[in-house]
Motif scaffolding. Structure first.
Motif, mmCIF file in Angstrom:
data_model
loop_
_atom_site.group_PDB
_atom_site.id
_atom_site.type_symbol
_atom_site.label_atom_id
_atom_site.label_comp_id
_atom_site.label_asym_id
_atom_site.label_seq_id
_atom_site.Cartn_x
_atom_site.Cartn_y
_atom_site.Cartn_z
ATOM 1 N N MET A 1 -15.810 38.869 52.057
ATOM 2 C CA MET A 1 -16.974 39.501 51.429
ATOM 3 C C MET A 1 -17.361 38.787 50.137
ATOM 4 O O MET A 1 -18.549 38.639 49.825
ATOM 5 N N VAL A 2 -16.371 38.343 49.374
ATOM 6 C CA VAL A 2 -16.660 37.644 48.115
ATOM 7 C C VAL A 2 -17.306 36.283 48.375
ATOM 8 O O VAL A 2 -18.124 35.802 47.586
ATOM 9 N N LEU A 3 -16.958 35.649 49.493
ATOM 10 C CA LEU A 3 -17.533 34.349 49.822
ATOM 11 C C LEU A 3 -18.993 34.439 50.275
ATOM 12 O O LEU A 3 -19.764 33.496 50.084
ATOM 13 N N LEU A 4 -19.386 35.557 50.865
ATOM 14 C CA LEU A 4 -20.691 35.643 51.507
ATOM 15 C C LEU A 4 -21.869 35.393 50.553
ATOM 16 O O LEU A 4 -22.786 34.639 50.907
ATOM 17 N N PRO A 5 -21.911 35.996 49.340
ATOM 18 C CA PRO A 5 -23.061 35.714 48.473
ATOM 19 C C PRO A 5 -23.221 34.233 48.150
ATOM 20 O O PRO A 5 -24.340 33.696 48.190
ATOM 21 N N ALA A 6 -22.112 33.548 47.815
ATOM 22 C CA ALA A 6 -22.197 32.115 47.528
ATOM 23 C C ALA A 6 -22.621 31.335 48.764
ATOM 24 O O ALA A 6 -23.359 30.343 48.672
ATOM 25 N N GLN A 7 -22.190 31.777 49.934
ATOM 26 C CA GLN A 7 -22.586 31.135 51.188
ATOM 27 C C GLN A 7 -24.084 31.276 51.418
ATOM 28 O O GLN A 7 -24.762 30.317 51.817
ATOM 29 N N PHE A 8 -24.627 32.438 51.136
ATOM 30 C CA PHE A 8 -26.053 32.662 51.359
ATOM 31 C C PHE A 8 -26.902 31.900 50.334
ATOM 32 O O PHE A 8 -27.955 31.377 50.666
ATOM 33 N N VAL A 9 -26.450 31.838 49.079
ATOM 34 C CA VAL A 9 -27.240 31.181 48.035
ATOM 35 C C VAL A 9 -27.251 29.671 48.234
ATOM 36 O O VAL A 9 -28.309 29.027 48.191
ATOM 37 N N ASP A 10 -26.086 29.063 48.453
ATOM 38 C CA ASP A 10 -26.013 27.607 48.620
ATOM 39 C C ASP A 10 -24.703 27.261 49.324
ATOM 40 O O ASP A 10 -23.674 27.026 48.685
ATOM 41 N N ALA A 11 -24.764 27.209 50.643
ATOM 42 C CA ALA A 11 -23.564 26.947 51.436
ATOM 43 C C ALA A 11 -23.018 25.552 51.176
ATOM 44 O O ALA A 11 -21.801 25.338 51.156
ATOM 45 N N ALA A 12 -23.911 24.577 50.964
ATOM 46 C CA ALA A 12 -23.453 23.204 50.733
ATOM 47 C C ALA A 12 -22.695 23.095 49.418
ATOM 48 O O ALA A 12 -21.689 22.382 49.321
ATOM 49 N N ALA A 13 -23.159 23.806 48.377
ATOM 50 C CA ALA A 13 -22.461 23.781 47.088
ATOM 51 C C ALA A 13 -21.089 24.428 47.212
ATOM 52 O O ALA A 13 -20.104 23.949 46.626
ATOM 53 N N LEU A 14 -20.997 25.503 47.969
ATOM 54 C CA LEU A 14 -19.700 26.155 48.204
ATOM 55 C C LEU A 14 -18.737 25.183 48.864
ATOM 56 O O LEU A 14 -17.584 25.030 48.426
ATOM 57 N N ALA A 15 -19.175 24.503 49.912
ATOM 58 C CA ALA A 15 -18.306 23.556 50.617
ATOM 59 C C ALA A 15 -17.918 22.384 49.724
ATOM 60 O O ALA A 15 -16.775 21.908 49.759
ATOM 61 N N GLU A 16 -18.852 21.903 48.897
ATOM 62 C CA GLU A 16 -18.576 20.779 48.009
ATOM 63 C C GLU A 16 -17.455 21.106 47.030
ATOM 64 O O GLU A 16 -16.564 20.285 46.779
ATOM 65 N N ASN A 17 -17.473 22.307 46.473
ATOM 66 C CA ASN A 17 -16.515 22.702 45.444
ATOM 67 C C ASN A 17 -15.186 23.178 46.011
ATOM 68 O O ASN A 17 -14.130 22.849 45.472
ATOM 69 N N VAL A 18 -15.235 23.963 47.061
ATOM 70 C CA VAL A 18 -14.027 24.637 47.554
ATOM 71 C C VAL A 18 -13.293 23.803 48.602
ATOM 72 O O VAL A 18 -12.074 23.936 48.752
ATOM 73 N N LEU A 19 -14.016 22.915 49.304
ATOM 74 C CA LEU A 19 -13.388 22.136 50.371
ATOM 75 C C LEU A 19 -13.371 20.640 50.066
ATOM 76 O O LEU A 19 -12.317 20.011 50.040
ATOM 77 N N ARG A 20 -14.533 20.055 49.832
ATOM 78 C CA ARG A 20 -14.600 18.606 49.690
ATOM 79 C C ARG A 20 -13.841 18.112 48.468
ATOM 80 O O ARG A 20 -13.084 17.134 48.554
ATOM 81 N N PHE A 21 -14.026 18.758 47.317
ATOM 82 C CA PHE A 21 -13.347 18.296 46.098
ATOM 83 C C PHE A 21 -11.825 18.391 46.203
ATOM 84 O O PHE A 21 -11.128 17.411 45.922
ATOM 85 N N PRO A 22 -11.238 19.553 46.615
ATOM 86 C CA PRO A 22 -9.768 19.603 46.719
ATOM 87 C C PRO A 22 -9.198 18.622 47.736
ATOM 88 O O PRO A 22 -8.052 18.177 47.591
ATOM 89 N N LEU A 23 -9.995 18.272 48.771
ATOM 90 C CA LEU A 23 -9.509 17.342 49.789
ATOM 91 C C LEU A 23 -9.725 15.884 49.401
ATOM 92 O O LEU A 23 -9.446 14.976 50.182
ATOM 93 N N GLY A 24 -10.237 15.643 48.184
ATOM 94 C CA GLY A 24 -10.397 14.275 47.704
ATOM 95 C C GLY A 24 -11.693 13.616 48.104
ATOM 96 O O GLY A 24 -11.811 12.379 48.023
ATOM 97 N N HIS A 25 -12.721 14.396 48.514
ATOM 98 C CA HIS A 25 -13.995 13.822 48.939
ATOM 99 C C HIS A 25 -15.133 14.173 47.987
ATOM 100 O O HIS A 25 -16.300 14.095 48.355
ATOM 101 N N GLY A 26 -14.787 14.581 46.750
ATOM 102 C CA GLY A 26 -15.824 14.867 45.767
ATOM 103 C C GLY A 26 -16.310 13.594 45.091
ATOM 104 O O GLY A 26 -15.851 12.482 45.391
#
Length: 434
Positions: free
Chosen positions: A304-329
Motif C-alpha cells: 500500500m505504501v508503494l502504490l502512491p509512488a508507483q502511480f505518480v512516477d513508476a520510473a522514478a521509483l524503479a530508478e531509486n529502489v531497484l536500479r541504484f542499489p543494483l549498481g545501475h544508477g
C-alpha cells in the motif's frame, strides 16, 4: 563433537558468562571494549560525524566502565545489593543510552542546525529532501532525468534508495524548517525509543527476567553498532526496532499486530522483507488464521505504501529502489566496507558472479534450514533472521559495517525470546521435511 552440540556449547558458555557476577562481568567487558572502540573512531575515522561521535561517546562509555568495576568491587564485599543487582544495572544502562547515544545525537543535530558542516551522514539529508519532495510532488523520488540534471557532486544525494515510508521521517524539517529537533535523526531516535520500550514492556509484563532484557537493550541502543548509527545517521534503527517489536508480539501469538509492525519495517527498507518472509513461515506453522493475520500487515502495508509512488512516477521509483542499489544508477553506491562480499567483487576475476553465487548458496542454505526445521517460535525466527542477515551483510558486493547492526540485534534478542514459548495447545509442531 556432533555439529548439533556446537550451538548448545556456545549457549552454555554464554549463559555462564551472563551468570558471572550477575551479569556485571559481561557489562564490564562490553563497556570497556566500547570505550576503546569510541576512542579509536574519534582518533582515526575519516568521517567527521563518526569522529565527533567517538569523542563525545567515549567519556560516557568510560564512566559506565568505571561504575561497573565499582559495582563488581562492592558485590565482592557483599554491599549495596540494589546498586550491584539488576536495578543498578538497569539504571546504568539508561545512563549509557543517554551518554553514548542521546548526548552525541543532540550535540550533532544542534551544531548542524547552527550551520556547521560535518555533523550528519549523507542519509540524513537524503531522507529530509525526500520528505520535502513528498510534500511538493506526492513522491519522495527524483526521476533519472532529474538526477542527471543535478550537479555531479549532488547526484548521489539525489537518490533515495529506501522504501517510500522512510520519507515520513523527513517531514519535520520540511514542515518546520531548520531546527535541532527537526533533524531526521531526532525523529529516528524518538520512534526507536518508543518501539523498543514497547517491546521491552511487553516481554517484561509477561515475566521475562530483567537481566536478559538489559542485555537486549544494550545490543540495540548502547553498543557502538547502534549508538554510532543513531547519532550519525539513524535510518536503520526504526527498522530494527519494528522488527524486534514484531518478534516480541510473535512470541505472544499476536500475529496480526506482529504483521503490522514488520509491515511498517518493510515499508521503510527492503532489508526487512526477509524478516517478513521468516515470520510468515512461522505463522504458517501456527495455522491458516495466523498466516492470514500476519500477511495482511506484513505484505499489505508495504504494498500500500508503494502504490502512491508507483502511480505518480513508476520510473522514478524503479530508478531509486531497484536500479541504484543494483549498481545501475547514474552514480555508484557508497556502500563499500571491506567485508568479504565487497572484497570478492572487487579483487577476484568474475568476482561479482562469484559473490552472487555465494549469496544464492547462503540463501538456499537458510531456506533448507527453514524447510527442515521451521521457525515454530519467535526465538527460532530471530535466530534465522540473524544468521540470514549476517550472511547477506557479509556477502553483498555493496555493503557496509552498519548493516551488521541487524544480525547483532536479532541474535542478542534470541535469549529473551527463548524465555517465551507459549504452550501451543492444539497446535501441532510442523515438520515439512523429515
Amino acid at each position: 563433537m556432533r555439529v548439533a552440540a556446537v550451538p548448545r556449547a556456545v549457549r552454555g558458555c554464554r549463559d555462564r558468562l551472563e551468570r558471572s557476577a550477575g551479569g556485571l562481568a559481561t557489562d564490564a567487558a562490553l563497556y570497556g571494549c566500547s570505550t576503546l572502540f569510541a576512542v579509536g573512531i574519534g582518533v582515526v575515522s575519516a568521517l567527521p560525524p563518526h569522529r565527533i561521535w567517538g569523542l563525545t561517546a567515549a567519556p560516557g562509555y568510560l564512566i559506565a566502565t568505571v561504575v561497573v568495576l565499582a559495582q563488581l568491587a562492592a558485590r565482592r564485599r557483599g554491599r549495596a545489593p540494589r546498586l550491584t543487582g539488576r536495578p543498578g544495572r538497569a539504571g546504568l544502562t539508561l545512563f549509557a543510552v543517554a551518554a553514548t547515544t542521546g548526548l552525541p545525537l543532540l550535540w550533532q543535530s544542534s551544531r548542524r542546525a547552527a550551520g556547521l558542516p560535518g555533523h550528519a551522514q549523507e542519509e540524513v539529508r537524503v531522507v529530509e529532501h525526500a520528505g520535502q519532495r513528498l510534500l511538493e510532488t506526492g513522491t519522495p523520488y527524483l526521476s533519472r532525468a532529474e538526477i542527471a540534471a543535478l550537479p555531479v557532486a549532488d547526484q548521489l544525494s539525489g537518490y533515495m534508495p529506501y522504501q517510500p515510508g522512510m520519507a515520513l521521517f523527513g517531514l519535520p524539517r520540511a514542515l518546520a524548517g531548520t531546527a535541532w529537533w527537526s533533524d531526521a535523526r531526532v525523529a529516528f531516535a524518538v520512534v526507536t525509543a518508543v518501539l523498543l520500550a514497547s517491546a521491552v514492556l511487553l516481554l517484561r509484563r509477561a515475566g521475562t527476567p530483567t537481566g536478559p532484557l538489559i542485555r537486549a537493550v544494550q545490543a540495540v541502543a548502547v553498543l557502538p553498532a547502534g549508538a554510532l548509527a543513531l547519532a550519525t545517521g539513524g535510518d536503520d534503527l526504526p527498522v530494527v526496532a519494528l522488527c524486534l517489536l514484531a518478534l516480541a508480539l510473535t512470541a505472544h501469538r499476536r500475529h496480526g499486530a506482529a504483521g503490522l509492525a514488520v509491515g511498517l519495517a518493510a515499508a521503510l527498507k527492503l532489508i526487512a522483507w526477509p524478516v517478513v518472509l521468516v515470520l510468515a513461515i512461522h505463522a504458517a506453522t501456527q495455522g491458516r488464521r495466523a498466516m492470514t493475520r500476519l500477511a495482511a500487515g506484513g505484505l499489505g502495508l508495504p504494498i500500500m505504501v508503494l502504490l502512491p509512488a508507483q502511480f505518480v512516477d513508476a520510473a522514478a521509483l524503479a530508478e531509486n529502489v531497484l536500479r541504484f542499489p543494483l549498481g545501475h544508477g547514474l552514480v555508484g553506491s557508497p556502500a563499500a566496507s571491506p567485508l568479504p562480499g565487497h572484497l570478492i567483487a572487487t579483487y577476484l576475476p568474475g568476482g561479482r558472479i562469484i559473490g552472487a553465487l555465494l549469496l544464492l548458496a547462503a540463501g538456499a542454505a537458510i531456506a533448507g534450514w527453514l524447510v527442515r526445521r521451521p521457525a515454530t517460535d519467535a526465538a527460532r525466527a530471530a535466530l534465522v533472521c540473524g544468521y540470514g542477515l549476517l550472511a547477506a551483510s557479509l556477502l553483498m558486493p555493496a555493503t557496509r559495517f552498519g548493516y551488521l547492526l541487524y544480525p547483532i540485534a536479532f541474535l542478542m534478542w534470541v535469549p529473551v525470546l527463548r524465555r517465551h514459548r507459549p504452550a501451543a495447545a492444539g497446535v501441532p509442531q510442523v515438520v515439512l521435511v523429515r
